[in-house]
Design a protein around this motif. Structure first.
Motif, PDB file in Angstrom:
ATOM      1  N   GLU A   1       0.837  -1.189   0.000  1.00 27.70           N
ATOM      2  CA  GLU A   1       0.000   0.000   0.000  1.00 27.70           C
ATOM      3  C   GLU A   1       0.879   1.248   0.000  1.00 27.70           C
ATOM      4  N   TYR A   2       0.822   2.012  -1.051  1.00 32.50           N
ATOM      5  CA  TYR A   2       1.581   3.248  -1.166  1.00 32.50           C
ATOM      6  C   TYR A   2       0.640   4.428  -0.956  1.00 32.50           C
ATOM      7  N   THR A   3       1.107   5.418  -0.225  1.00 28.03           N
ATOM      8  CA  THR A   3       0.342   6.652  -0.043  1.00 28.03           C
ATOM      9  C   THR A   3       1.111   7.783  -0.701  1.00 28.03           C
ATOM     10  N   GLU A   4       0.377   8.683  -1.312  1.00 28.60           N
ATOM     11  CA  GLU A   4       1.013   9.772  -2.041  1.00 28.60           C
ATOM     12  C   GLU A   4       1.629  10.778  -1.064  1.00 28.60           C
ATOM     13  N   ILE A   5       2.818  11.214  -1.413  1.00 31.90           N
ATOM     14  CA  ILE A   5       3.505  12.239  -0.628  1.00 31.90           C
ATOM     15  C   ILE A   5       3.901  13.362  -1.577  1.00 31.90           C
ATOM     16  N   LYS A   6       4.314  14.488  -1.015  1.00 30.45           N
ATOM     17  CA  LYS A   6       4.788  15.599  -1.840  1.00 30.45           C
ATOM     18  C   LYS A   6       6.153  15.244  -2.420  1.00 30.45           C
ATOM     19  N   VAL A   7       6.428  15.762  -3.582  1.00 30.80           N
ATOM     20  CA  VAL A   7       7.707  15.493  -4.251  1.00 30.80           C
ATOM     21  C   VAL A   7       8.863  16.007  -3.398  1.00 30.80           C
ATOM     22  N   GLU A   8       8.627  17.067  -2.645  1.00 29.86           N
ATOM     23  CA  GLU A   8       9.671  17.641  -1.800  1.00 29.86           C
ATOM     24  C   GLU A   8      10.021  16.737  -0.617  1.00 29.86           C
ATOM     25  N   GLU A   9       9.136  15.812  -0.262  1.00 29.10           N
ATOM     26  CA  GLU A   9       9.365  14.919   0.872  1.00 29.10           C
ATOM     27  C   GLU A   9      10.221  13.700   0.522  1.00 29.10           C
ATOM     28  N   VAL A  10      10.532  13.523  -0.742  1.00 36.89           N
ATOM     29  CA  VAL A  10      11.373  12.403  -1.168  1.00 36.89           C
ATOM     30  C   VAL A  10      12.794  12.664  -0.682  1.00 36.89           C
ATOM     31  N   PRO A  11      13.440  11.656  -0.074  1.00 32.38           N
ATOM     32  CA  PRO A  11      14.804  11.860   0.444  1.00 32.38           C
ATOM     33  C   PRO A  11      15.785  12.264  -0.657  1.00 32.38           C
ATOM     34  N   ALA A  12      16.784  13.006  -0.252  1.00 32.61           N
ATOM     35  CA  ALA A  12      17.797  13.485  -1.202  1.00 32.61           C
ATOM     36  C   ALA A  12      18.531  12.323  -1.871  1.00 32.61           C
ATOM     37  N   ALA A  13      18.728  11.230  -1.148  1.00 32.18           N
ATOM     38  CA  ALA A  13      19.428  10.081  -1.738  1.00 32.18           C
ATOM     39  C   ALA A  13      18.642   9.510  -2.918  1.00 32.18           C
ATOM     40  N   VAL A  14      17.324   9.511  -2.809  1.00 27.60           N
ATOM     41  CA  VAL A  14      16.482   8.986  -3.892  1.00 27.60           C
ATOM     42  C   VAL A  14      16.493   9.939  -5.079  1.00 27.60           C
ATOM     43  N   THR A  15      16.347  11.236  -4.827  1.00 23.07           N
ATOM     44  CA  THR A  15      16.363  12.193  -5.940  1.00 23.07           C
ATOM     45  C   THR A  15      17.727  12.246  -6.613  1.00 23.07           C
ATOM     46  N   ASP A  16      18.806  12.110  -5.826  1.00 22.12           N
ATOM     47  CA  ASP A  16      20.147  12.071  -6.423  1.00 22.12           C
ATOM     48  C   ASP A  16      20.331  10.837  -7.294  1.00 22.12           C
ATOM     49  N   ALA A  17      19.824   9.686  -6.831  1.00 27.98           N
ATOM     50  CA  ALA A  17      19.913   8.457  -7.634  1.00 27.98           C
ATOM     51  C   ALA A  17      19.109   8.592  -8.919  1.00 27.98           C
ATOM     52  N   LEU A  18      17.963   9.269  -8.832  1.00 28.02           N
ATOM     53  CA  LEU A  18      17.144   9.489 -10.029  1.00 28.02           C
ATOM     54  C   LEU A  18      17.866  10.386 -11.021  1.00 28.02           C
ATOM     55  N   LYS A  19      18.475  11.466 -10.541  1.00 29.50           N
ATOM     56  CA  LYS A  19      19.212  12.377 -11.426  1.00 29.50           C
ATOM     57  C   LYS A  19      20.422  11.700 -12.051  1.00 29.50           C
ATOM     58  N   LYS A  20      21.049  10.800 -11.284  1.00 31.79           N
ATOM     59  CA  LYS A  20      22.232  10.102 -11.804  1.00 31.79           C
ATOM     60  C   LYS A  20      21.831   9.069 -12.865  1.00 31.79           C
ATOM     61  N   ALA A  21      20.781   8.307 -12.604  1.00 29.24           N
ATOM     62  CA  ALA A  21      20.367   7.248 -13.534  1.00 29.24           C
ATOM     63  C   ALA A  21      19.621   7.805 -14.741  1.00 29.24           C
ATOM     64  N   TYR A  22      18.790   8.829 -14.523  1.00 34.54           N
ATOM     65  CA  TYR A  22      17.970   9.408 -15.590  1.00 34.54           C
ATOM     66  C   TYR A  22      18.066  10.936 -15.508  1.00 34.54           C
ATOM     67  N   PRO A  23      19.096  11.527 -16.116  1.00 36.19           N
ATOM     68  CA  PRO A  23      19.310  12.979 -15.989  1.00 36.19           C
ATOM     69  C   PRO A  23      18.152  13.823 -16.534  1.00 36.19           C
ATOM     70  N   ASP A  24      17.448  13.323 -17.536  1.00 30.14           N
ATOM     71  CA  ASP A  24      16.361  14.090 -18.152  1.00 30.14           C
ATOM     72  C   ASP A  24      14.997  13.784 -17.538  1.00 30.14           C
ATOM     73  N   ALA A  25      14.953  12.984 -16.493  1.00 33.57           N
ATOM     74  CA  ALA A  25      13.680  12.564 -15.896  1.00 33.57           C
ATOM     75  C   ALA A  25      13.035  13.702 -15.120  1.00 33.57           C
ATOM     76  N   ILE A  26      11.709  13.750 -15.224  1.00 34.23           N
ATOM     77  CA  ILE A  26      10.917  14.719 -14.470  1.00 34.23           C
ATOM     78  C   ILE A  26      10.054  13.933 -13.492  1.00 34.23           C
ATOM     79  N   LEU A  27      10.211  14.184 -12.217  1.00 32.11           N
ATOM     80  CA  LEU A  27       9.457  13.496 -11.168  1.00 32.11           C
ATOM     81  C   LEU A  27       8.104  14.190 -11.016  1.00 32.11           C
ATOM     82  N   SER A  28       7.021  13.467 -11.356  1.00 28.67           N
ATOM     83  CA  SER A  28       5.700  14.083 -11.306  1.00 28.67           C
ATOM     84  C   SER A  28       4.950  13.762 -10.022  1.00 28.67           C
ATOM     85  N   LYS A  29       5.053  12.526  -9.532  1.00 32.79           N
ATOM     86  CA  LYS A  29       4.381  12.132  -8.296  1.00 32.79           C
ATOM     87  C   LYS A  29       5.283  11.182  -7.524  1.00 32.79           C
TER      88      LYS A  29
END
Length: 98
Positions: free
Chosen positions: A37-65
């Motif tokens: 069961e996943y609950t929606e959170i704000k994009v700003e609440e995502v940990p920095a380690a996760v957003t950094d991994a996303l930027k490293k793996a997919y530099p052009d990715a846009i995180l929508s939810k």
């Protein structure tokens, strides 16, 4: 001779009625969905380690939810170019295959 053919026809006709089978239909089916069961959170609440991994793996990715479950696993809805998909990660930025 007529009686012999007539009695043979009656016997064979009676046997064919027992040989027929009726179609079997399933009227009650159960569907079981196992899903975390996943609950929606704000994009700003995502940990920095996760957003950094996303930027490293997919530099052009846009995180929508973003979504989070009880095990601190994150589901990220991302857009890369014209493709939309979901990625799963731990709180430390490690990717999870689902």
């Amino acid at each position: 001779m007529k009686n012999l053919f007539l009695s043979a026809a009656i016997i064979l006709g009676g046997l064919t009625s027992f040989a027929t089978t009726s179609p079997v239909t399933i009227t009650n089916a159960k569907t079981i969905v196992l899903q975390d069961e996943y609950t929606e959170i704000k994009v700003e609440e995502v940990p920095a380690a996760v957003t950094d991994a996303l930027k490293k793996a997919y530099p052009d990715a846009i995180l929508s939810k973003a979504y989070k479950n009880a095990k601190s696993e994150y589901k990220l809805d991302v857009t890369v170019g014209d493709k939309v998909g979901s990625l799963y990660a731990n709180a430390d930025g490690s990717w999870i295959k689902k």
